[in-house]
Motif scaffolding. Sequence first.
Motif, PDB file in Angstrom:
ATOM      1  N   THR A 100     -18.990-112.147 -44.335  1.00  0.00           N
ATOM      2  CA  THR A 100     -17.809-113.007 -44.297  1.00  0.00           C
ATOM      3  C   THR A 100     -16.897-112.533 -43.179  1.00  0.00           C
ATOM      4  N   VAL A 102     -13.275-112.994 -41.710  1.00  0.00           N
ATOM      5  CA  VAL A 102     -11.990-113.502 -42.180  1.00  0.00           C
ATOM      6  C   VAL A 102     -11.033-113.641 -40.998  1.00  0.00           C
ATOM      7  N   ARG A 108     -12.300-118.332 -43.824  1.00  0.00           N
ATOM      8  CA  ARG A 108     -13.519-117.550 -43.715  1.00  0.00           C
ATOM      9  C   ARG A 108     -14.654-118.337 -43.074  1.00  0.00           C
TER      10      ARG A 108
END
Length: 319
Positions: A100, A102, A108
Amino acid sequence: MSQGAGGGRILVVGDVMTDIIVKPEGPLVRGSDRRASIRSRPGGSGANQAVWLGAMGTRVSFVARVGAADKPHLEAYFKGFCVDPVLVADALLPSGMLVTIVDPDGERSFLTDRGANLALSPSDMPVWLLDDTSMVLVSGYSYFADGPRRAVHCLTEEARRRGIPLAVDAASAGFLAEVGAADFLAWTGGVDLLLCNGEEAAALSGTGELDAQMRLLGQHFPRVVVKRGALGAALGGRAGVAIDLPAPAVEVVDTTGAGDAFAAAFLSAELAGRPPEACLAAGIAAGSAAVGTLGGQPGQGLIRRAGTAPAARTAPTRS
């Protein structure tokens, strides 16, 4: 939503993943370095929902397939959150992993290797658990590959035969675009409740307008919940939006798992017999609390912070 013959258990089917969460200090530099905070957290949409449900005090069993080496410690982990883990060990494939990335605003992007989750099969389904189940919740990720899709069909058909309500979380706008809205809607036919975010609702309905999304998706599902992030959430169906609630202004650290926290709180409240406005408000409160911490599963104090919900706003009657 009426309950089946069980005693308040929610049976969750979905993925187990390890989330590698990357927060760069600025834009990625192609071919070079960028400082970043990198953390590893337990994840997976189904796993997140199960852990949130268990942490909220709801009886929950969770079905998934994992790498054989990971099964013992994953079972111990889920039991620590009062989740009954029904994990199948895969001797060939590793457990799933998700990277992921961010952004500074908390949004995301994902890189996904579903690993052993893709090998989930009908023989993995604990049909015997339906004897003590009041609701089945399926992560939409289980519909995006042939094997898991056959597995969940096996379970949901038996649940439907027994009159046990079914809920599906749409899970991924990207995968919905890949498989096509028409196929997903056909695969999930007979489901009582659809949970989706705004992007997923748009992918499935072909429109970005909330009331139109409700009316179109309401032709396939008796009830639809659209999770709208900072705008709150709405509940409706074939007649359009029935309830529309705002979300409180909160500092966003990471939106990972906020939708899973919402789903858990909404269904927990519903299973407890609370009215629709209160269920929607509980979901919003949990999702709002979840964005204040890194990762998709609850940390210490997070359940307590999820207890305050906004007041309901009922949509005007539409002809």
